[in-house]
Write a protein that holds these residues in place. Structure first.
Motif, PDB file in Angstrom:
ATOM      1  N   THR A 148      -6.126  12.387  -2.960  1.00 16.25           N
ATOM      2  CA  THR A 148      -5.294  11.250  -3.353  1.00 16.25           C
ATOM      3  C   THR A 148      -3.888  11.417  -2.787  1.00 16.25           C
ATOM      4  O   THR A 148      -3.398  12.540  -2.624  1.00 16.25           O
ATOM      5  N   PRO A 149      -3.209  10.299  -2.478  1.00 19.57           N
ATOM      6  CA  PRO A 149      -1.852  10.394  -1.915  1.00 19.57           C
ATOM      7  C   PRO A 149      -0.885  11.161  -2.804  1.00 19.57           C
ATOM      8  O   PRO A 149      -0.029  11.895  -2.315  1.00 19.57           O
ATOM      9  N   TYR A 150      -1.004  10.999  -4.129  1.00 14.44           N
ATOM     10  CA  TYR A 150      -0.073  11.651  -5.048  1.00 14.44           C
ATOM     11  C   TYR A 150      -0.130  13.172  -4.898  1.00 14.44           C
ATOM     12  O   TYR A 150       0.890  13.839  -4.712  1.00 14.44           O
TER      13      TYR A 150
ATOM     14  N   ASN B 178       1.002  14.567  -1.559  1.00 18.43           N
ATOM     15  CA  ASN B 178       2.456  14.687  -1.465  1.00 18.43           C
ATOM     16  C   ASN B 178       2.964  15.942  -2.162  1.00 18.43           C
ATOM     17  O   ASN B 178       3.941  16.551  -1.714  1.00 18.43           O
TER      18      ASN B 178
ATOM     19  N   ASP C 214       0.909   3.031 -10.279  1.00 20.49           N
ATOM     20  CA  ASP C 214       0.899   1.947  -9.285  1.00 20.49           C
ATOM     21  C   ASP C 214      -0.515   1.579  -8.861  1.00 20.49           C
ATOM     22  O   ASP C 214      -0.796   0.421  -8.538  1.00 20.49           O
TER      23      ASP C 214
ATOM     24  N   ASP D 218       5.271   5.185 -10.407  1.00 22.68           N
ATOM     25  CA  ASP D 218       5.056   6.116  -9.276  1.00 22.68           C
ATOM     26  C   ASP D 218       5.956   5.788  -8.094  1.00 22.68           C
ATOM     27  O   ASP D 218       6.460   6.661  -7.425  1.00 22.68           O
ATOM     28  N   ASP D 219       6.105   4.466  -7.767  1.00 15.92           N
ATOM     29  CA  ASP D 219       6.698   4.020  -6.506  1.00 15.92           C
ATOM     30  C   ASP D 219       5.953   4.652  -5.346  1.00 15.92           C
ATOM     31  O   ASP D 219       6.536   5.272  -4.458  1.00 15.92           O
ATOM     32  N   SER D 220       4.647   4.487  -5.362  1.00 14.68           N
ATOM     33  CA  SER D 220       3.811   4.974  -4.273  1.00 14.68           C
ATOM     34  C   SER D 220       4.129   4.213  -2.998  1.00 14.68           C
ATOM     35  O   SER D 220       4.825   3.196  -3.012  1.00 14.68           O
ATOM     36  N   TYR D 221       3.610   4.716  -1.884  1.00 12.84           N
ATOM     37  CA  TYR D 221       4.020   4.215  -0.576  1.00 12.84           C
ATOM     38  C   TYR D 221       3.788   2.717  -0.388  1.00 12.84           C
ATOM     39  O   TYR D 221       4.483   2.057   0.379  1.00 12.84           O
TER      40      TYR D 221
ATOM     41  N   ARG E 116      10.138   5.241 -10.039  1.00 13.43           N
ATOM     42  CA  ARG E 116      10.025   6.131  -8.881  1.00 13.43           C
ATOM     43  C   ARG E 116       9.975   7.578  -9.321  1.00 13.43           C
ATOM     44  O   ARG E 116      10.789   8.044 -10.109  1.00 13.43           O
TER      45      ARG E 116
END
Length: 340
Positions: free
Chosen positions: A71-73, A76, A247, A274-277, A290
């Motif tokens: 997952t992107p989270y 990161n 998000d 989250d303020d994901s991408y 964020r």
């Protein structure tokens, strides 16, 4: 395969002199250093990291166990860990625990078996007792992210979930919304627990309680946002706002709102977390909380390096703050009524 002997012959120096240059230890004259570096470049010599590890009793590998590296989270978070350890000459080994106690234990034991010098842990379940005992006996420094489920942790990095959720709910209340739905994550997971506490705190500021809004819990996933959103929109016509606990939940909700023929923010306001991408590229751009997951990983790795460097390091603690990002997915109730 090019060996250190080949390099010493090409440079015209002893093997021990080459070893000092490769290891970065001990004095070597500038002339010999330049000759050795030239020989290494010409021959394409690469030091044997396994042999170095045996000599130094260190693998120079840092382990990291997170919930799901797919997952992107969590990717990161891993990015932040790597950013911190690369300048220290450390490599990285990563595994997923999938918020499952047995999977988390397996990943931790694998890190120990592969002689990691230290481990960063993002666990969602209390560590299994046998894994905790193995880790204790291995005497490997550990830093946890989020809730501390590891008895051996020498450091902890927290995300200010409470204040982030409180600011998001406070924002909706300040806009005049009272018919609100909160789509929470898994209520047994630390982040979801802390965010729900923040929601309750914001409601209390307005003389309300959690009983005054609707709360639904599910996975931090688009499917939950879509399914819960579709069901709510069929059942309730009075809802004016939804606070999505992530998000990705908001993204699923957006589709449900669109399929229902409604408009964000005029028929229903939405706030995420989250303020994901992709948040600022949603239509309309998502108002959200964020957080910076890469900082969670970076701070944890820096704490781990400190623990590795000093056996006298005390319990280390850091907190990563959140902030509310205002975009156009939430408006005042009165403004929505005027547009409608």
């Amino acid at each position: 395969m090019v060996t250190i002997t080949d390099v010493s012959r090409r440079a015209g120096v002893s093997r021990s002199t080459v070893s000092r240059v490769v290891a970065g230890n001990g004095y070597v004259s500038d002339a010999n250093r330049k000759a050795i570096e030239a020989a290494i470049a010409e021959l394409g010599y690469r030091p044997n990291s396994m042999a170095q590890a045996l000599r130094s009793n260190r693998s120079n590998v840092i382990g990291a166990v997170v919930v799901d590296i797919g997952t992107p989270y969590f990717a990161n978070i891993i990015y932040g860990v790597q950013r911190a350890i690369r300048p220290a000459g450390k490599s990285l080994m990563v595994s997923s625990g999938y918020a499952d106690q047995d999977q988390e234990a397996r990943a931790i034991i694998e890190m120990i078996d592969r002689s990691c010098d230290g481990i960063v842990l993002y666990l969602e379940r209390p560590m299994r007792e046998d894994a905790a005992e193995i880790l204790r006996k291995a005497k490997i420094p550990v830093v946890s992210i989020g809730h501390d489920h590891c008895p051996a942790s020498g450091g902890l990095v927290l995300l200010d979930n409470f204040e982030g959720a409180r600011s998001a709910m406070r924002h909706l209340l300040a806009l005049g919304h009272r018919k609100i739905v909160y789509l929470s994550g898994d209520p047994t997971i630390g982040d979801a627990i802390d965010r729900l506490s923040g929601v309750k705190a914001a409601l209390a500021e307005y003389g309300m309680s959690i009983e005054d809004i609707e709360v639904q819990a599910g996975l931090f996933h688009e499917n939950f946002g879509y399914q819960a959103g579709s069901e709510i929109l069929r059942r309730r016509k009075d809802v004016t706002a939804v606070f999505a606990g992530a998000d990705v939940i908001a993204a699923g909700l957006y589709l449900a709102v669109s399929e229902a023929g409604l408009r964000i923010p005029y028929d229903i306001s939405v706030v995420g977390f989250d303020d994901s991408y992709h948040a600022k590229f949603m239509s309309p751009p998502l108002t959200t909380v964020r957080q910076e997951p890469d900082k969670l990983g970076e701070y944890a790795a820096l704490h781990l390096l400190e623990l590795m460097a000093s056996s006298n390091a005390t319990q280390l603690l850091s907190e990563v703050k959140t902030s509310l990002v205002l975009r156009s997915s939430a408006v005042e109730v009165q403004q929505a009524m005027e547009v409608a």
